[in-house]
Each structure stands twice: as C-alpha cells, then as structure tokens.
Scaffold this active site. Structure first.
Site, PDB file in Angstrom:
ATOM      1  N   SER A 233       0.810  -1.211   0.000  1.00  0.00           N
ATOM      2  CA  SER A 233       0.000   0.000   0.000  1.00  0.00           C
ATOM      3  C   SER A 233       0.852   1.274   0.000  1.00  0.00           C
ATOM      4  CB  SER A 233      -0.961  -0.059   1.175  1.00  0.00           C
ATOM      5  OG  SER A 233      -2.079   0.716   0.872  1.00  0.00           O
ATOM      6  N   LYS A 237       4.142   2.160  -2.442  1.00  0.00           N
ATOM      7  CA  LYS A 237       4.442   3.354  -3.254  1.00  0.00           C
ATOM      8  C   LYS A 237       5.894   3.763  -2.976  1.00  0.00           C
ATOM      9  CE  LYS A 237      -0.162   5.185  -1.851  1.00  0.00           C
ATOM     10  NZ  LYS A 237      -1.221   4.595  -2.554  1.00  0.00           N
ATOM     11  N   TRP A 324     -10.296   0.156  -4.259  1.00  0.00           N
ATOM     12  CA  TRP A 324      -9.691   1.480  -4.027  1.00  0.00           C
ATOM     13  C   TRP A 324      -8.302   1.569  -4.685  1.00  0.00           C
ATOM     14  CZ3 TRP A 324     -11.591   5.931  -3.118  1.00  0.00           C
ATOM     15  CH2 TRP A 324     -10.911   6.943  -2.443  1.00  0.00           C
ATOM     16  N   HIS A 364      -7.784  -5.712   0.815  1.00  0.00           N
ATOM     17  CA  HIS A 364      -6.526  -4.973   0.908  1.00  0.00           C
ATOM     18  C   HIS A 364      -5.681  -5.472   2.086  1.00  0.00           C
ATOM     19  CE1 HIS A 364      -4.078  -1.478   0.094  1.00  0.00           C
ATOM     20  NE2 HIS A 364      -4.183  -1.054   1.338  1.00  0.00           N
TER      21      HIS A 364
END
Ligand code: GTR
Length: 383
Positions: A233, A237, A324, A364
């Site tokens: 998540s 990044k 998402w 997630h």
C-alpha cells in the site's frame, strides 16, 4: 483513458518526441528523464542530505527453533539538528552456506507488531499520527504480533531468504506535521512549509529504504547484490520510488500500492489524485495536487515508474476486492511497462513475462499467500 487504449504517456517516446529503440538509449535518455519528471511532478526531489547513518547491533537472538538469527540493529541518523534512530529488525537463515538475498520493507505500526516476541522493543507513541488510532497500543505494546501475518518470517527463512523491516514512523511519522518529528527535522534548513517539487513523506521513506540497503549490505550473511524492496500500500508506493531511483535494489515488490504506486493516475477508477492529495497532502510534492481532475496533463503516469526500474525485477500484486487500489489498473500498468523490459529481453528466457503479477481473492492486505508468489518469483529469477 478508455480501457483498451495504449497507456499514455508512451513509454518509448521522449519529451522531445524522439523514439527509444535500444536498452542503451533507454538508460541514457528516457530513464533519467522519467526520474526527473517523477521528482518534479509526483514525489518531489530527493535532496543530497548531509545526514550520517551509523549501524549499531542492539541485540542478537537465535529464533525459530534455531533456524534463524534475529538481529536488532539501530540505524542512528545524525544531522545538524539532532539524531534519530531507526530500529531495523533482521532475520537470516542460520543454515545458509552463502550470503542470502534479503527482502527489506517498512512496516506500518512498529517492529513489535511483526513478531510477538516480548524481547522486541515496542514503538513509541510519538511515532504515530496524533489523534489517529494506532493499530496497536504503543504504551502497553498490546499489539505484539498483531501484524505478523504480513511478515511470514518462517516461510521466508525456510525458502532461503532473509527479511528486514523497520517502522515507517521511525523514519517519519505519517501525518502532515510528521516531517518536523522525522528525518527531515534533522536538517539545518528544515521548514514545515513546502511548495512546488519539495519532497514529501513517500520520498523520505524511499530515502530511508536506500539507507537500510546500505546497512544491510554490511551485515554478515546478507548478499549485497540481492537486496529486494517490498512494500504494501503506501509503503509499496515508497518501495517503488526507492527502487526506481536506486539501482542497487535487485527486485521490488509492489503489494496493492494503488494510486501513486502501480495504478495509473489517468484511469478514472478507485482512488483519484484528488482523493489522495486531499487526505494525504504530505505524501507527495505539493505540485502533484495541481493535477487533480486534469490527470491527462501529467507528463508521466505510474506504468513509467515500473518501467524506470527495468531491467531489474518488478512484481506487482493486486487483490480482487481492493477496488480502491484499482487492481485492473495495476495489471494494465505492468503490461504497459513490459515493452521497456523487452528492450532488455535478451537476458530473459523466451516466453517469460517481464513483470511478475498476481491477482488474489480478497481484500486490501499482504498475506502469506502473496509472499508465496514473491518467494517463488524471486527464487526463479534471481538464480
Ligand atoms: C489508504 C490510501 C491508499 C493506501 C492505503 C494504505 O487510505 O487511500 O492510497 O495507501 O491507505 O496505505 O493502506
């Protein structure tokens, strides 16, 4: 962007309109151009920091019934305005005949959430966002092992790999005022005010991953040529941005990194540039927020971040219910980056996909099932 359109901007076309057709041209011209664009428009520029990072072993234990050694290493970062310690938790297999590849990634809530062993020091309250409910109670360390499923150490060790992790809040707490309490606060010219292409928290976390790579490279038992970045998540990044900038990472795993990670900003699905820059203004450079609602004007998109890592190894993973993060967008990014990896294709057996990818069922998270894929991919490709 329509679903079957090629992803823009084109990977193999430079800003001046010229086309890239060889690996040498890519490395000499397009990759540096892309790194500059991601710094200028998305993550901010990583400054040359006059900070010293020194590693000191805090303790060492034999764990997993003798199958692993666990080292807690204090990485002390010193700058003109003080010092800060990032606690690195490192596991290495005891039975290895030679130095092993090691996964390194930041964790969300403290090293004590990764492993329930009470000997591991808990994170401190000031390392969490104020008012934000931490996943664990830092005062009582009640959350010991609460996120252990994200770090299946026994599986990693039994596959012949090492694992290293540090709390992202040790580097810099994850909130808009966190910079003052993290690595950036150690700088003589630190200011809470940011503008334009000044770096944000993702850039600082990426910077820290490179420091951890350096510390790991000096640890006995670690193969410095096979240090592998991993992140879930927001930390995925940061892992991608770290690996794009730092060619010493041999492989990077992006687990559901979503918007600002592996997912295209231009695709109108899941989290948007507006959503992410309103909720987490501190993650990116201020300039990124200017592209909310006009993503087509961005001179880069996230498939180019994956491409900037070529020919080093990239693995992208999505979860079907994690809408998402835009799982389909993550898959399309990996596909769109493939032509760049193909420039280096002679190094790869025919038919082997350039980038690893899986879509698992569920929500997630990063699960042992995801790690099974990463370990298999790394074992196959690293040799
Ligand atoms: C969400 C954020 C995502 C992702 C996620 C996470 O709230 O919108 O971009 O980073 O947090 O890090 O778990």
């Amino acid at each position: 962007m329509a679903p079957d359109e090629p992803m823009a901007p084109a990977a193999l076309r430079c800003l001046d309109g010229s086309t890239i057709s060889t690996a040498e041209e890519w490395l000499a011209r397009r990759r540096p151009e892309l790194l500059e664009l991601f710094a200028e428009y998305v993550y901010g520029h990583t400054p040359d920091l006059s900070l010293e990072a020194v590693a000191r072993t805090h303790r060492e234990d034999i764990v997993l019934g003798g199958r692993a050694v666990r080292r807690e290493v204090d990485v002390v970062i010193t700058g003109p305005a003080g010092e800060r310690t990032v606690q690195l938790l490192l596991y290495l297999p005891t039975g290895a005949k030679c130095a092993v590849p090691v996964f390194v990634g930041l964790n969300f809530s403290g090293n004590h959430t990764v492993d329930p062993d009470p000997r591991i020091r808990p994170a401190r309250a000031e390392q969490y966002p104020p008012g934000g409910q931490p996943t664990v109670d830092p005062a009582t360390a009640g959350g010991r092992g609460s996120l252990a499923h994200r770090w299946p150490i026994d599986m990693i060790i039994d596959s012949g790999f090492g694992a290293a992790t540090a709390f992202c809040g040790d580097v810099e707490p994850d909130h808009p005022e966190g910079a003052a309490h993290g690595v950036r606060g150690l700088l003589a010219d630190f200011s809470q005010h940011r503008s334009g292409s000044d770096w944000g928290t993702l850039g600082v976390w990426a910077w820290a991953l490179s420091r951890l790579l350096e510390v790991l490279s000096d640890q006995p038992g670690v193969d410095p040529d096979r240090i592998l970045a991993v992140g879930h998540s927001r930390l995925g990044k940061a892992a991608l941005w770290a690996a794009a900038q730092d060619e010493r990472f041999a492989l990077v795993v992006s687990n559901e990194s979503g918007c600002g990670g592996a997912s295209p900003s231009r695709r109108p699905f899941g989290e948007s540039v507006h959503d992410i820059t309103s909720r987490f203004p501190h993650w990116f450079c201020p300039r990124f927020a200017e592209f909310a609602g006009r993503e087509d004007d961005l001179p880069v998109d996230q498939h180019l971040l994956l491409a900037a890592i070529a020919p080093r190894l990239v693995y992208v993973a999505s979860a079907r219910e994690d809408l998402w993060s835009d799982p389909e967008g993550e898959r399309l990014s990996a596909l769109a980056a493939a032509p760049v990896f193909d420039l280096f294709g002679a190094d790869r057996p025919a038919g082997e996909p350039a980038i690893g990818y899986h879509l698992r069922e569920g929500e997630h998270d990063i699960l042992p099932e995801d790690w099974q894929h990463y370990l298999r991919f790394a074992a196959d490709r690293l040799g």
